[in-house]
Design a protein around this motif. Sequence first.
Motif, PDB file in Angstrom:
ATOM      1  N   VAL A  65      -1.783 -13.110  -6.317  1.00 23.95           N
ATOM      2  CA  VAL A  65      -0.762 -12.309  -7.031  1.00 23.95           C
ATOM      3  C   VAL A  65      -0.286 -11.499  -6.176  1.00 23.95           C
ATOM      4  O   VAL A  65      -0.645 -10.834  -5.263  1.00 23.95           O
ATOM      5  N   GLU A  66       1.348 -11.226  -6.349  1.00 26.48           N
ATOM      6  CA  GLU A  66       2.025 -10.759  -5.284  1.00 26.48           C
ATOM      7  C   GLU A  66       1.472  -9.276  -5.056  1.00 26.48           C
ATOM      8  O   GLU A  66       1.715  -8.781  -3.952  1.00 26.48           O
ATOM      9  N   SER A  67       1.348  -8.521  -6.216  1.00 22.97           N
ATOM     10  CA  SER A  67       0.951  -7.037  -6.112  1.00 22.97           C
ATOM     11  C   SER A  67      -0.240  -7.099  -5.272  1.00 22.97           C
ATOM     12  O   SER A  67      -0.724  -5.873  -4.804  1.00 22.97           O
ATOM     13  N   ASP A  68      -1.267  -8.227  -5.258  1.00 19.93           N
ATOM     14  CA  ASP A  68      -2.320  -8.003  -4.277  1.00 19.93           C
ATOM     15  C   ASP A  68      -2.480  -8.477  -2.986  1.00 19.93           C
ATOM     16  O   ASP A  68      -3.364  -8.333  -2.098  1.00 19.93           O
ATOM     17  N   ASP A  69      -1.256  -9.045  -2.631  1.00 20.87           N
ATOM     18  CA  ASP A  69      -0.829  -9.816  -1.242  1.00 20.87           C
ATOM     19  C   ASP A  69      -0.514  -8.650  -0.250  1.00 20.87           C
ATOM     20  O   ASP A  69       0.075  -7.832  -0.488  1.00 20.87           O
ATOM     21  N   LEU A  70      -1.449  -8.948   0.778  1.00 16.62           N
ATOM     22  CA  LEU A  70      -1.233  -7.972   1.846  1.00 16.62           C
ATOM     23  C   LEU A  70      -0.072  -7.818   2.538  1.00 16.62           C
ATOM     24  O   LEU A  70       0.554  -6.850   3.078  1.00 16.62           O
ATOM     25  N   ILE A  71       0.776  -8.957   2.501  1.00 19.74           N
ATOM     26  CA  ILE A  71       2.050  -8.734   3.250  1.00 19.74           C
ATOM     27  C   ILE A  71       3.209  -7.985   2.429  1.00 19.74           C
ATOM     28  O   ILE A  71       3.432  -7.158   2.817  1.00 19.74           O
ATOM     29  N   ILE A  72       2.760  -7.944   1.019  1.00 15.09           N
ATOM     30  CA  ILE A  72       3.756  -7.144   0.100  1.00 15.09           C
ATOM     31  C   ILE A  72       3.154  -5.364   0.203  1.00 15.09           C
ATOM     32  O   ILE A  72       3.951  -4.565   0.248  1.00 15.09           O
ATOM     33  N   ARG A  73       1.877  -5.593   0.302  1.00 14.61           N
ATOM     34  CA  ARG A  73       1.298  -4.090   0.146  1.00 14.61           C
ATOM     35  C   ARG A  73       1.705  -3.511   1.492  1.00 14.61           C
ATOM     36  O   ARG A  73       1.827  -2.497   1.754  1.00 14.61           O
ATOM     37  N   ALA A  74       1.486  -4.326   2.807  1.00 14.85           N
ATOM     38  CA  ALA A  74       2.140  -3.685   4.005  1.00 14.85           C
ATOM     39  C   ALA A  74       3.365  -3.109   4.101  1.00 14.85           C
ATOM     40  O   ALA A  74       3.762  -2.154   4.322  1.00 14.85           O
ATOM     41  N   ALA A  75       4.422  -4.160   3.429  1.00  8.95           N
ATOM     42  CA  ALA A  75       5.924  -3.681   3.370  1.00  8.95           C
ATOM     43  C   ALA A  75       5.878  -2.553   2.412  1.00  8.95           C
ATOM     44  O   ALA A  75       6.681  -1.542   2.799  1.00  8.95           O
ATOM     45  N   GLN A  76       5.072  -2.431   1.504  1.00 11.78           N
ATOM     46  CA  GLN A  76       5.600  -1.165   0.532  1.00 11.78           C
ATOM     47  C   GLN A  76       4.782  -0.068   1.139  1.00 11.78           C
ATOM     48  O   GLN A  76       5.483   1.302   1.051  1.00 11.78           O
ATOM     49  N   GLY A 133      -2.000   0.369   9.324  1.00  9.74           N
ATOM     50  CA  GLY A 133      -2.584  -1.062   9.423  1.00  9.74           C
ATOM     51  C   GLY A 133      -4.295  -0.571   8.660  1.00  9.74           C
ATOM     52  O   GLY A 133      -4.933  -1.564   8.034  1.00  9.74           O
ATOM     53  N   LEU A 134      -4.869   0.308   9.265  1.00 10.16           N
ATOM     54  CA  LEU A 134      -5.995   0.718   8.890  1.00 10.16           C
ATOM     55  C   LEU A 134      -6.621   0.908   7.501  1.00 10.16           C
ATOM     56  O   LEU A 134      -7.460   0.587   6.883  1.00 10.16           O
ATOM     57  N   GLU A 135      -5.420   1.370   6.650  1.00  7.30           N
ATOM     58  CA  GLU A 135      -5.368   1.429   5.266  1.00  7.30           C
ATOM     59  C   GLU A 135      -5.631   0.274   4.594  1.00  7.30           C
ATOM     60  O   GLU A 135      -5.797  -0.016   3.410  1.00  7.30           O
ATOM     61  N   LEU A 136      -5.089  -1.035   5.198  1.00  9.57           N
ATOM     62  CA  LEU A 136      -4.976  -2.075   4.748  1.00  9.57           C
ATOM     63  C   LEU A 136      -6.125  -3.071   5.110  1.00  9.57           C
ATOM     64  O   LEU A 136      -6.478  -4.153   4.426  1.00  9.57           O
TER      65      LEU A 136
END
Length: 292
Positions: A65-76, A133-136
């Motif tokens: 799911v896009e909202s769970d995707d690390l690449i989206i979360r990192a950008a946000q 990054g450590l938050e992710l």
Amino acid sequence: MKHQDFDWWPAPAKLNLMLKIVGRRQDGYHLLQTVFRFIDFSDQLGFKLRHDGIIRRLSGNESIVESDDLIIRAAQLLQRAAGCAKGVDIALVKNIPMGGGLGGGSSDAATVLVALNHLWGADYPIDKLVSLGLELGADVPVFIQGKAAWAEGVGEELTPIQLPDAWYVVLVPDCHVSTAEVFRDPQLTRNAPRTTIRDFLAGRQGNDCLPVVLKHYRQVKEAFDWLALFASAQLTGTGGCVFAAFESEIAARHVFMQVPEQFQAFVAQGLDYSPLMQLLSSKQNIGASPSG
């Protein structure tokens, strides 16, 4: 298929050349000692800037799911931290297998932070990106710092390390190993004696997760047992990929050519410096060059 008008950046895989679990924090996180090494096998992320603040994933990771995707979360995360009004379209070409212990999700997130920090002009120093990054995830910082490293803590206390040249045969069993399940297993060693960089370089290596993974994942055991016929087989991270080191590409490819059809496999060179940081450095140097 790559979007031709995107700016493409690599997200390299890693191997854990050693993994010891030496304790546990109050919050339940396991304390580790490990060695991270990059290999020349990467996902690719493409970026196309937007001026409306919208962040979109155009391709890749469709099972997430896009909202769970690390690449989206990192950008946000970077967008919020930097107060950036720009957005981005992101395309992902996924080569690193999921659940294989090669760090694909963490590397993708790190590449997003590093690339957008440059493309959006946030210009945060590496230390700031590492803290974001450590938050992710605990593995994200090593991909941001971009150097082979001896790691402690939950994997975020990094000391650069120089490693011997090596080529690796990596086998990819047809299974997804759950890191959470491995760390929950009551038979997992959680109080291994601490080791040192000197001991590691002298050959004291191994992976404390190996017995648990081999017990629960038949496909990993089969891959491990086959590779062990040719060299010292090892598990990377919590698995499920297994690998062995060779002194030359010729030696590695000789074994690779014999891999049974039931396993996916590839040959990769060990890298002490990430191709992500090499690309960033070249882009920064181009940007700093006088025009004319």
